[in-house]
Design a protein around this motif. Structure first.
Motif, PDB file in Angstrom:
ATOM      1  N   GLY A 281       2.766   2.952  15.583  1.00 29.72           N
ATOM      2  CA  GLY A 281       3.127   3.163  14.185  1.00 29.72           C
ATOM      3  C   GLY A 281       2.655   2.058  13.273  1.00 29.72           C
ATOM      4  N   ILE A 282       1.503   1.442  13.605  1.00 25.22           N
ATOM      5  CA  ILE A 282       0.992   0.371  12.748  1.00 25.22           C
ATOM      6  C   ILE A 282      -0.520   0.447  12.505  1.00 25.22           C
ATOM      7  N   GLY A 283      -1.322   0.678  13.545  1.00 27.93           N
ATOM      8  CA  GLY A 283      -2.775   0.640  13.390  1.00 27.93           C
ATOM      9  C   GLY A 283      -3.325   1.861  12.680  1.00 27.93           C
ATOM     10  N   ARG A 284      -3.356   2.978  13.380  1.00 27.24           N
ATOM     11  CA  ARG A 284      -3.817   4.222  12.765  1.00 27.24           C
ATOM     12  C   ARG A 284      -2.891   4.629  11.619  1.00 27.24           C
ATOM     13  N   THR A 285      -1.596   4.402  11.816  1.00 29.78           N
ATOM     14  CA  THR A 285      -0.619   4.724  10.773  1.00 29.78           C
ATOM     15  C   THR A 285      -0.887   3.923   9.501  1.00 29.78           C
ATOM     16  N   GLY A 286      -1.053   2.616   9.640  1.00 27.91           N
ATOM     17  CA  GLY A 286      -1.327   1.768   8.484  1.00 27.91           C
ATOM     18  C   GLY A 286      -2.629   2.122   7.805  1.00 27.91           C
ATOM     19  N   THR A 287      -3.621   2.489   8.602  1.00 24.65           N
ATOM     20  CA  THR A 287      -4.926   2.856   8.054  1.00 24.65           C
ATOM     21  C   THR A 287      -4.809   4.110   7.190  1.00 24.65           C
ATOM     22  N   TYR A 288      -4.129   5.145   7.716  1.00 25.15           N
ATOM     23  CA  TYR A 288      -3.999   6.364   6.913  1.00 25.15           C
ATOM     24  C   TYR A 288      -3.162   6.118   5.666  1.00 25.15           C
ATOM     25  N   CYS A 289      -2.066   5.413   5.792  1.00 29.79           N
ATOM     26  CA  CYS A 289      -1.206   5.160   4.620  1.00 29.79           C
ATOM     27  C   CYS A 289      -1.980   4.447   3.520  1.00 29.79           C
ATOM     28  N   PHE A 315       2.017  -3.644   2.770  1.00 35.29           N
ATOM     29  CA  PHE A 315       2.447  -2.834   3.908  1.00 35.29           C
ATOM     30  C   PHE A 315       2.866  -3.708   5.089  1.00 35.29           C
ATOM     31  N   ARG A 316       2.134  -4.787   5.335  1.00 31.61           N
ATOM     32  CA  ARG A 316       2.461  -5.657   6.470  1.00 31.61           C
ATOM     33  C   ARG A 316       3.768  -6.405   6.265  1.00 31.61           C
ATOM     34  N   PHE A 317       4.142  -6.666   5.028  1.00 36.37           N
ATOM     35  CA  PHE A 317       5.434  -7.282   4.773  1.00 36.37           C
ATOM     36  C   PHE A 317       6.566  -6.283   4.988  1.00 36.37           C
ATOM     37  N   GLN A 318       6.207  -4.988   5.079  1.00 39.37           N
ATOM     38  CA  GLN A 318       7.206  -3.952   5.303  1.00 39.37           C
ATOM     39  C   GLN A 318       7.213  -3.440   6.743  1.00 39.37           C
ATOM     40  N   ARG A 319       6.075  -3.597   7.442  1.00 39.76           N
ATOM     41  CA  ARG A 319       6.012  -3.269   8.870  1.00 39.76           C
ATOM     42  C   ARG A 319       4.891  -4.100   9.489  1.00 39.76           C
ATOM     43  N   VAL A 320       5.217  -4.860  10.474  1.00 46.03           N
ATOM     44  CA  VAL A 320       4.285  -5.825  11.036  1.00 46.03           C
ATOM     45  C   VAL A 320       3.036  -5.135  11.594  1.00 46.03           C
ATOM     46  N   GLY A 321       1.849  -5.727  11.338  1.00 41.47           N
ATOM     47  CA  GLY A 321       0.622  -5.271  11.982  1.00 41.47           C
ATOM     48  C   GLY A 321      -0.041  -4.053  11.385  1.00 41.47           C
ATOM     49  N   MET A 322       0.402  -3.595  10.220  1.00 43.63           N
ATOM     50  CA  MET A 322      -0.218  -2.400   9.629  1.00 43.63           C
ATOM     51  C   MET A 322      -1.714  -2.651   9.409  1.00 43.63           C
ATOM     52  N   VAL A 323      -2.560  -1.745   9.907  1.00 44.84           N
ATOM     53  CA  VAL A 323      -4.025  -1.863   9.961  1.00 44.84           C
ATOM     54  C   VAL A 323      -4.358  -2.996  10.941  1.00 44.84           C
ATOM     55  N   GLN A 324      -4.688  -2.626  12.172  1.00 44.24           N
ATOM     56  CA  GLN A 324      -4.786  -3.611  13.247  1.00 44.24           C
ATOM     57  C   GLN A 324      -6.142  -4.277  13.383  1.00 44.24           C
ATOM     58  N   THR A 325      -7.222  -3.564  13.086  1.00 41.63           N
ATOM     59  CA  THR A 325      -8.549  -4.087  13.395  1.00 41.63           C
ATOM     60  C   THR A 325      -9.457  -4.111  12.169  1.00 41.63           C
ATOM     61  N   LYS A 326     -10.506  -4.913  12.275  1.00 42.19           N
ATOM     62  CA  LYS A 326     -11.492  -4.970  11.193  1.00 42.19           C
ATOM     63  C   LYS A 326     -12.169  -3.612  11.024  1.00 42.19           C
ATOM     64  N   ASP A 327     -12.430  -2.924  12.126  1.00 37.33           N
ATOM     65  CA  ASP A 327     -13.051  -1.600  12.027  1.00 37.33           C
ATOM     66  C   ASP A 327     -12.163  -0.632  11.259  1.00 37.33           C
ATOM     67  N   GLN A 328     -10.859  -0.721  11.453  1.00 34.48           N
ATOM     68  CA  GLN A 328      -9.948   0.140  10.706  1.00 34.48           C
ATOM     69  C   GLN A 328      -9.962  -0.212   9.222  1.00 34.48           C
ATOM     70  N   TYR A 329     -10.027  -1.499   8.912  1.00 28.70           N
ATOM     71  CA  TYR A 329     -10.077  -1.924   7.511  1.00 28.70           C
ATOM     72  C   TYR A 329     -11.377  -1.452   6.854  1.00 28.70           C
ATOM     73  N   LEU A 330     -12.481  -1.517   7.597  1.00 27.85           N
ATOM     74  CA  LEU A 330     -13.755  -1.011   7.101  1.00 27.85           C
ATOM     75  C   LEU A 330     -13.711   0.504   6.919  1.00 27.85           C
ATOM     76  N   PHE A 331     -13.056   1.183   7.857  1.00 31.16           N
ATOM     77  CA  PHE A 331     -12.954   2.644   7.800  1.00 31.16           C
ATOM     78  C   PHE A 331     -12.205   3.096   6.542  1.00 31.16           C
ATOM     79  N   ILE A 332     -11.212   2.319   6.113  1.00 24.65           N
ATOM     80  CA  ILE A 332     -10.488   2.647   4.880  1.00 24.65           C
ATOM     81  C   ILE A 332     -11.468   2.752   3.719  1.00 24.65           C
ATOM     82  N   HIS A 333     -12.363   1.774   3.606  1.00 26.35           N
ATOM     83  CA  HIS A 333     -13.355   1.780   2.527  1.00 26.35           C
ATOM     84  C   HIS A 333     -14.248   3.021   2.614  1.00 26.35           C
ATOM     85  N   SER A 334     -14.696   3.335   3.820  1.00 23.49           N
ATOM     86  CA  SER A 334     -15.585   4.487   3.998  1.00 23.49           C
ATOM     87  C   SER A 334     -14.895   5.793   3.630  1.00 23.49           C
TER      88      SER A 334
END
Length: 354
Positions: A281-289, A315-334
């Protein structure tokens, strides 16, 4: 007319939207941009495309986000997550290091476990950006465990969640050194998978009334959720599963994630929070949110949404680790770029409202 003004907050509009999903599943509804929205989307598109042309900027931003997270010491986490770390609640956490903060955790009003120390606990967090726009509120949560299924559905009912976005398989296959293959359970099977199927969790009954698999591998289900001996009408919930999003990774393209946004962006935030989960509930979840929040705020006129570093930080101050990887952060932009291009192209082709 802005997208937000075209959305009805009434339950009848939600029911109508469900009736039309079987016609729209393979072609999610598009909406026309107003002149102001077209201008904002064009500005945002240029901003994010320029960033994608300079990947070192994106890498630097993600490193800054990671450094911010490291400032939270384990001792601080223990003080901020007292309920999650109480001995009576430890078994309700899928992962010991992914737990909700006390200040914004979802609290169950009704629970089968009445011990005071339980505190209505479920591993779930309310997350949202402090936007002036009428942006969605999310519940970010883990993939339910078998002994938390009833709590999960109680949370859905109490918060009147109109949508559940499931970004994981039930079981993932892993291979070690190309020799040994093993399976790892990522989420319990908390819903009836087939049309006409029903399951009972304590006093809560969940029935699958309708199902459709879209061309982008989304599995859409229309669920009816009801409580025994309750005078409240059944809750209608759209369940969207995207099983092809790999754990700790990103999809091969943005089409399915953008289709989730298309299927949900017409729903008023006043209906209730969108529930989003993967396994932790943090990596893929944070990315979509983050994708959903950025697009929704841009359409509503909140251009502070361009600051994705701030959004992920919030988001991370509300749930630890939201968006886990650099690839996920890049994917948000795409994903944001691809959806903005789609919205602008549709409007320029004649879909723009006057």
């Amino acid at each position: 007319m802005d997208a937000g003004n075209r959305i009805s907050a009434s339950s009848s509009s939600l029911i109508s939207s469900f009736k039309s999903f079987d016609l729209l599943a393979n072609s999610p509804p598009k909406f026309s941009l107003s002149s102001d929205q077209l201008q904002r989307c064009s500005r945002a598109l240029k901003f994010f495309k320029d960033k994608l042309q300079s990947p070192e900027i994106i890498s630097r931003e993600f490193r800054c986000l990671q450094m911010q997270d490291k400032r939270i010491r384990p001792s601080d986490m223990e003080k901020m997550c007292l309920v999650a770390l109480d001995q009576v609640n430890l078994s309700k956490n899928r992962y010991r290091d992914v737990i909700p903060f006390d200040i914004n955790r979802v609290v169950l009003k009704l629970s089968k476990d009445h011990r005071p120390s339980v505190g209505g606990y479920i591993n779930a967090s309310f997350v949202q950006t402090p936007s002036l726009a009428n942006a969605s509120r999310f519940i970010a949560t883990q993939g339910p465990l078998p002994h938390t299924f009833e709590d999960f559905w109680e949370m859905v009912i109490q918060n009147r969640c109109p949508v559940i976005v499931m970004l994981t398989r039930l079981v993932d296959n892993y291979r070690v050194l190309q020799l040994v293959e093993y399976k790892l359970v990522k989420c319990g099977d908390y819903f009836p998978a087939e049309v006409g199927g029903w399951r009972e969790f304590g006093g809560i009954c969940v029935t699958t009334k309708w199902m459709k698999t879209t061309t982008s591998s989304l599995e859409l289900r229309y669920l009816e959720v009801s409580k025994a001996e309750s005078e409240e009408p059944p809750l209608l919930v759209l369940h969207i599963q995207y099983p092809e999003w790999p754990d700790n990774g990103v999809p091969r393209d943005t089409s399915a994630v953008r289709e989730i946004f298309k299927q949900t962006c017409h729903m008023s935030p006043n209906l209730g929070p969108l529930l989003v989960h993967c396994s932790a509930g943090i990596g893929r979840t944070g990315t979509y949110c983050t994708i959903h929040d950025a697009l929704q705020r841009i359409l509503a006129g909140d251009m502070s949404a361009l600051d994705l570093v701030n959004t992920v930080s919030v988001f991370r101050f509300q749930r630890v680790g939201m968006v886990q990887t650099k690839d996920q952060y890049l994917f948000i932009h795409s994903a944001v770029v691809d959806e903005l291009e789609d919205l602008i192209s549709y409007s320029n082709a004649g879909g723009r409202s006057s």
